[in-house]
Design a protein around this motif. Structure first.
Motif, PDB file in Angstrom:
ATOM      1  N   SER A   1       0.818  -1.208   0.000  1.00 29.62           N
ATOM      2  CA  SER A   1       0.000   0.000   0.000  1.00 29.62           C
ATOM      3  C   SER A   1       0.855   1.263   0.000  1.00 29.62           C
ATOM      4  N   LEU A   2       2.164   1.099   0.273  1.00 29.86           N
ATOM      5  CA  LEU A   2       3.047   2.257   0.336  1.00 29.86           C
ATOM      6  C   LEU A   2       3.442   2.761  -1.049  1.00 29.86           C
ATOM      7  N   ILE A   3       3.544   1.848  -2.015  1.00 29.35           N
ATOM      8  CA  ILE A   3       3.941   2.222  -3.369  1.00 29.35           C
ATOM      9  C   ILE A   3       2.944   1.636  -4.361  1.00 29.35           C
ATOM     10  N   LYS A   4       2.271   2.495  -5.098  1.00 37.81           N
ATOM     11  CA  LYS A   4       1.262   2.052  -6.052  1.00 37.81           C
ATOM     12  C   LYS A   4       1.690   2.404  -7.478  1.00 37.81           C
ATOM     13  N   LYS A   5       1.202   1.617  -8.434  1.00 32.44           N
ATOM     14  CA  LYS A   5       1.579   1.782  -9.828  1.00 32.44           C
ATOM     15  C   LYS A   5       1.228   3.174 -10.338  1.00 32.44           C
ATOM     16  N   GLU A   6       0.056   3.689  -9.947  1.00 31.72           N
ATOM     17  CA  GLU A   6      -0.351   5.007 -10.434  1.00 31.72           C
ATOM     18  C   GLU A   6       0.559   6.116  -9.924  1.00 31.72           C
ATOM     19  N   HIS A   7       1.121   5.917  -8.720  1.00 30.33           N
ATOM     20  CA  HIS A   7       2.049   6.907  -8.183  1.00 30.33           C
ATOM     21  C   HIS A   7       3.340   6.925  -8.997  1.00 30.33           C
ATOM     22  N   ILE A   8       3.770   5.746  -9.429  1.00 30.55           N
ATOM     23  CA  ILE A   8       4.975   5.654 -10.247  1.00 30.55           C
ATOM     24  C   ILE A   8       4.744   6.313 -11.594  1.00 30.55           C
ATOM     25  N   ASP A   9       3.556   6.083 -12.179  1.00 32.89           N
ATOM     26  CA  ASP A   9       3.233   6.690 -13.469  1.00 32.89           C
ATOM     27  C   ASP A   9       3.204   8.215 -13.367  1.00 32.89           C
ATOM     28  N   LYS A  10       2.663   8.712 -12.255  1.00 32.95           N
ATOM     29  CA  LYS A  10       2.618  10.162 -12.055  1.00 32.95           C
ATOM     30  C   LYS A  10       4.018  10.732 -11.874  1.00 32.95           C
ATOM     31  N   ALA A  11       4.851  10.001 -11.126  1.00 30.62           N
ATOM     32  CA  ALA A  11       6.230  10.453 -10.923  1.00 30.62           C
ATOM     33  C   ALA A  11       6.980  10.505 -12.246  1.00 30.62           C
ATOM     34  N   HIS A  12       6.751   9.483 -13.090  1.00 29.45           N
ATOM     35  CA  HIS A  12       7.409   9.439 -14.392  1.00 29.45           C
ATOM     36  C   HIS A  12       6.969  10.629 -15.246  1.00 29.45           C
ATOM     37  N   ALA A  13       5.664  10.922 -15.246  1.00 28.71           N
ATOM     38  CA  ALA A  13       5.146  12.048 -16.028  1.00 28.71           C
ATOM     39  C   ALA A  13       5.692  13.378 -15.505  1.00 28.71           C
ATOM     40  N   PHE A  14       5.797  13.490 -14.182  1.00 28.94           N
ATOM     41  CA  PHE A  14       6.312  14.719 -13.581  1.00 28.94           C
ATOM     42  C   PHE A  14       7.758  14.968 -13.980  1.00 28.94           C
ATOM     43  N   TYR A  15       8.568  13.920 -13.911  1.00 27.07           N
ATOM     44  CA  TYR A  15       9.977  14.070 -14.250  1.00 27.07           C
ATOM     45  C   TYR A  15      10.193  14.220 -15.753  1.00 27.07           C
ATOM     46  N   GLU A  16       9.268  13.674 -16.564  1.00 24.74           N
ATOM     47  CA  GLU A  16       9.362  13.880 -17.998  1.00 24.74           C
ATOM     48  C   GLU A  16       9.118  15.351 -18.337  1.00 24.74           C
ATOM     49  N   LYS A  17       8.224  15.989 -17.572  1.00 22.43           N
ATOM     50  CA  LYS A  17       7.877  17.381 -17.827  1.00 22.43           C
ATOM     51  C   LYS A  17       8.849  18.350 -17.174  1.00 22.43           C
TER      52      LYS A  17
ATOM     53  N   PRO B   1      15.567  11.713  -5.649  1.00 27.20           N
ATOM     54  CA  PRO B   1      16.268  10.727  -6.474  1.00 27.20           C
ATOM     55  C   PRO B   1      15.646   9.340  -6.408  1.00 27.20           C
ATOM     56  N   PHE B   2      15.064   8.993  -5.266  1.00 26.95           N
ATOM     57  CA  PHE B   2      14.394   7.696  -5.123  1.00 26.95           C
ATOM     58  C   PHE B   2      13.208   7.614  -6.080  1.00 26.95           C
ATOM     59  N   VAL B   3      12.414   8.677  -6.125  1.00 24.87           N
ATOM     60  CA  VAL B   3      11.252   8.718  -7.012  1.00 24.87           C
ATOM     61  C   VAL B   3      11.698   8.775  -8.474  1.00 24.87           C
ATOM     62  N   ALA B   4      12.809   9.481  -8.751  1.00 23.74           N
ATOM     63  CA  ALA B   4      13.338   9.530 -10.119  1.00 23.74           C
ATOM     64  C   ALA B   4      13.721   8.133 -10.586  1.00 23.74           C
ATOM     65  N   GLY B   5      14.309   7.340  -9.686  1.00 21.81           N
ATOM     66  CA  GLY B   5      14.645   5.963 -10.026  1.00 21.81           C
ATOM     67  C   GLY B   5      13.409   5.121 -10.240  1.00 21.81           C
ATOM     68  N   LEU B   6      12.416   5.297  -9.386  1.00 24.80           N
ATOM     69  CA  LEU B   6      11.153   4.581  -9.525  1.00 24.80           C
ATOM     70  C   LEU B   6      10.472   4.943 -10.839  1.00 24.80           C
ATOM     71  N   GLY B   7      10.548   6.229 -11.196  1.00 29.08           N
ATOM     72  CA  GLY B   7       9.893   6.701 -12.413  1.00 29.08           C
ATOM     73  C   GLY B   7      10.683   6.420 -13.676  1.00 29.08           C
ATOM     74  N   LYS B   8      11.844   5.744 -13.546  1.00 28.59           N
ATOM     75  CA  LYS B   8      12.674   5.364 -14.688  1.00 28.59           C
ATOM     76  C   LYS B   8      13.148   6.576 -15.484  1.00 28.59           C
ATOM     77  N   MET B   9      13.484   7.653 -14.781  1.00 34.70           N
ATOM     78  CA  MET B   9      14.087   8.794 -15.456  1.00 34.70           C
ATOM     79  C   MET B   9      15.422   8.353 -16.057  1.00 34.70           C
ATOM     80  N   HIS B  10      15.740   8.845 -17.234  1.00 29.19           N
ATOM     81  CA  HIS B  10      16.989   8.467 -17.893  1.00 29.19           C
ATOM     82  C   HIS B  10      18.158   8.813 -16.978  1.00 29.19           C
ATOM     83  N   TYR B  11      19.030   7.810 -16.715  1.00 33.40           N
ATOM     84  CA  TYR B  11      20.057   8.007 -15.691  1.00 33.40           C
ATOM     85  C   TYR B  11      21.049   9.117 -16.028  1.00 33.40           C
ATOM     86  N   PHE B  12      21.467   9.223 -17.287  1.00 36.86           N
ATOM     87  CA  PHE B  12      22.463  10.233 -17.628  1.00 36.86           C
ATOM     88  C   PHE B  12      21.904  11.644 -17.478  1.00 36.86           C
TER      89      PHE B  12
END
Length: 215
Positions: A107-123, A143-154
């Protein structure tokens, strides 16, 4: 527990008094302690409560007041390495353990939260990574959320380094040049709280700006 919290608060608010005591007790080992504190504060998602901005400022002030006990060059390099490696390790933890936690349906980490984090870091990716470096608590989770959201590492690594250099030079330099001014030295606890508020302002501004744009 209450006494521990009181001791911790006292340590954070009166770093100018406690750092010389720690330095006198541990000598040059103080550098290893400082490295560990900053690395854990930025690199472990479970330790966002450790001092960051105020510690850098206090060390800068101490290096100016007692250069024989704390070398400004050494402490700057230590903080830079700890900050960069801390964010990098936090990103890796999010990237490699995040998916496993999601698959556990916790319940601490949900798929929709990861999708939102990914969209936030993409923008806001580069800007978000840079700005979060200056916000206590948020700095630990970004940085933890960036890793979860699969932000490009470089992309992450580039702004991790830029943010670390800006953060360290701003606060260590601020302490070195202004920390021993009598009025600042006399009211260090107030200055510490002011530093925390000042650190959060850029993130608040970006949040307000995005909220207005969304309307």
């Amino acid at each position: 527990m209450e006494s521990f919290l009181m001791s911790f608060v006292d340590l954070v608010l009166h770093l100018d008094k406690h750092l010389p005591e720690i330095m006198a007790a541990y000598g040059s080992f103080i550098y290893a302690i400082l490295f560990a504190v900053v690395f854990c504060e930025t690199g472990l998602v479970v330790t966002p409560f450790l001092p960051g901005d105020s510690l850098l400022f206090a060390c800068g002030a101490l290096a100016a007041a007692a250069p024989e006990g704390m070398d400004i060059k050494i402490v700057t390099v230590i903080f830079l390495v700890a900050a960069i490696l801390g964010d990098a390790s936090n990103y890796m933890i999010g990237e490699h353990l995040g998916e496993k936690l999601i698959s556990m349906n916790t319940s601490l980490i949900k798929k929709e939260h990861i999708d939102k984090a990914h969209a936030f870091y993409e923008k806001h990716g580069p800007k978000a990574i840079f700005l979060c470096r200056f916000a206590p608590i948020v700095r630990t989770f970004a940085p933890f959320v960036a890793g979860l959201g699969k932000m490009h590492y470089f992309t992450f690594a580039k702004y991790n380094v830029v943010g670390a250099f800006t953060w360290v030079f701003l606060f260590v330099g601020g302490g070195y040049f202004f920390g021993n001014i009598p009025v600042i030295k006399k009211n260090f606890s107030l200055v510490t709280m002011g530093i925390v508020v000042f650190s959060i302002l850029p993130v608040i501004y970006e949040w307000y700006k995005n909220k207005q744009e969304s309307k």
